[in-house]
Design an enzyme around this catalytic site. Sequence first.
Site, short mmCIF file in Angstrom:
data_model
loop_
_atom_site.label_atom_id
_atom_site.label_comp_id
_atom_site.label_asym_id
_atom_site.label_seq_id
_atom_site.Cartn_x
_atom_site.Cartn_y
_atom_site.Cartn_z
N HIS A 1 0.85 -1.58 0.29
CA HIS A 1 -0.05 0.30 0.27
C HIS A 1 1.14 1.55 0.27
O HIS A 1 0.62 2.07 0.00
CB HIS A 1 -1.57 -0.25 1.27
N HIS B 1 5.58 7.69 5.54
CA HIS B 1 5.55 6.20 4.60
C HIS B 1 5.15 7.27 3.75
O HIS B 1 5.53 8.72 4.17
CB HIS B 1 3.69 5.76 4.74
#
Length: 244
Positions: free
Chosen positions: A84, A109
């Site tokens: 993801h 992230h």
Amino acid sequence: MKRRIALLGLALLPLAAMASEGSVKWGYEGENGPENWAKLSPDFFACSGKNQSPIDLSGFIQAELKPLKIKYQAGGQSIVNNGHTVQINYAPGSSLSLDGKVFELKQFHFHAPSENLIKGKSYPLEGHLVHADKDGNLTVLAVMFVKGKANKALAQAWAAMPQEAGEPQALPTQVSALELLPKSRAYYRFNGSLTTPPCSEGVRWLVLKHPVTASAEQIAAFEKVMHHPNNRPVQSVNARPVLD
């Protein structure tokens, strides 16, 4: 408090673990895409909430936002492609102070293109630095990237970036999150949620006003590994104030 800690654990576990065998699979396209997240599982009910992230930051309310108190050291110790996003897990010892609380940096992230918009503007890449206090309350510091000079922290992390989803891998040298931030720490603030299932609300969002640069090659490398855009569409602001 138990619920906060449970949500924190869910937010900080590698997202691939949330989509493993026997759990609910979600993604950014098709039947498992963002418009259906709330329908995929009762655990994802918050994805249809009124205080969701990301948003288009506009209609600002003037406020005296206090300067951010950031104490980061080089602590990015492992990297994971969880299917993801690409996430760098951080060692203890780095923190951001806000509202009289200390929030420890847990991981950062990326999303391409950006999830949040600023005055309607999208950016090719957005970084999310995820922090938690001792009770599991979350603060996300968001930084936008524009194409330009290569980013030092990305260069270090991308050198070890896994090309396929899998387990975390140790970084040869620890990455410093400070290298991701602009010199000016001016920011916008709003209350929101996680931008991935379970979309838990009650997250403090701090979006830096000034972008940093990443090279076209660095952005392209992330996009290639993801295979598709990994940004949730902007959500309704509703009655939330966006502070400037």
